[in-house]
Design a protein around this motif. Sequence first.
Motif, PDB file in Angstrom:
ATOM      1  N   ARG A  81       0.872  -1.001  -0.292  1.00  0.00           N
ATOM      2  CA  ARG A  81      -0.152  -0.264   0.256  1.00  0.00           C
ATOM      3  C   ARG A  81       0.993   1.546  -0.270  1.00  0.00           C
ATOM      4  O   ARG A  81       1.857   1.532   1.303  1.00  0.00           O
ATOM      5  N   VAL A  82       0.518   2.377  -0.950  1.00  0.00           N
ATOM      6  CA  VAL A  82       1.167   3.467  -0.512  1.00  0.00           C
ATOM      7  C   VAL A  82       0.722   4.615  -0.038  1.00  0.00           C
ATOM      8  O   VAL A  82       0.006   4.582   0.297  1.00  0.00           O
ATOM      9  N   ALA A  83       1.169   5.013   1.228  1.00  0.00           N
ATOM     10  CA  ALA A  83       0.824   5.781   1.846  1.00  0.00           C
ATOM     11  C   ALA A  83      -0.369   6.847   1.547  1.00  0.00           C
ATOM     12  O   ALA A  83      -0.867   7.432   1.598  1.00  0.00           O
ATOM     13  N   GLU A  84       0.752   7.724   0.524  1.00  0.00           N
ATOM     14  CA  GLU A  84       0.311   9.344   0.151  1.00  0.00           C
ATOM     15  C   GLU A  84      -1.097   9.331  -0.767  1.00  0.00           C
ATOM     16  O   GLU A  84      -1.065  10.384  -0.810  1.00  0.00           O
ATOM     17  N   ASN A  85      -1.441   8.280  -1.835  1.00  0.00           N
ATOM     18  CA  ASN A  85      -2.796   7.613  -2.687  1.00  0.00           C
ATOM     19  C   ASN A  85      -3.964   6.775  -2.468  1.00  0.00           C
ATOM     20  O   ASN A  85      -4.623   6.731  -3.120  1.00  0.00           O
ATOM     21  N   LYS A  86      -2.654   6.016  -1.267  1.00  0.00           N
ATOM     22  CA  LYS A  86      -4.049   4.591  -0.387  1.00  0.00           C
ATOM     23  C   LYS A  86      -4.093   3.608  -1.059  1.00  0.00           C
ATOM     24  O   LYS A  86      -5.049   2.515  -2.055  1.00  0.00           O
TER      25      LYS A  86
END
Length: 157
Positions: A81-86
């Motif tokens: 999961r990419v934190a900045e864009n979910k």
Amino acid sequence: MAAPLIEESIEINATAEEVWAVISDLKRMGEWSPQCKKMILRGEPVGMGTKSININRRGVLVWPTTSKIIRFAPNKELGFRVAENKTVWSYTIAPTASGVTVTERREVANGTTKISSFLVDKFMGGTTNFEAELKLGMAETLGKIKRAAESSAARAA
């Protein structure tokens, strides 16, 4: 609004273990992906919960993201999961008669962040164009993974 799912698949003439060896070596992501140029791992070996700092590039634009592995089933699935864009990016490996099918997915279950939507709209050509580019990038990534895995399989034979 971001598409809830973008995916691309490829047939690879190699074992699940050979493909897993390529996919799970996240330090090599920059060799496969046209956009993610580097993944810097925070902890090894790679496993559930491993975090990374990612350097992404599109033309002259360069930006960092962070991610965390949320799916980890050796020889079957790796997802983060990419934190900045979910968004959740994943690779699944499914056996076939002649090897495996690998599917790369980008999932956006509940939409991306407002800042991500703004940046895609203002700097990436809008959602439709950017997502078409991501799908082409997936095909390119999978093609490179295929060549690496099949080359490894040929060396082992």
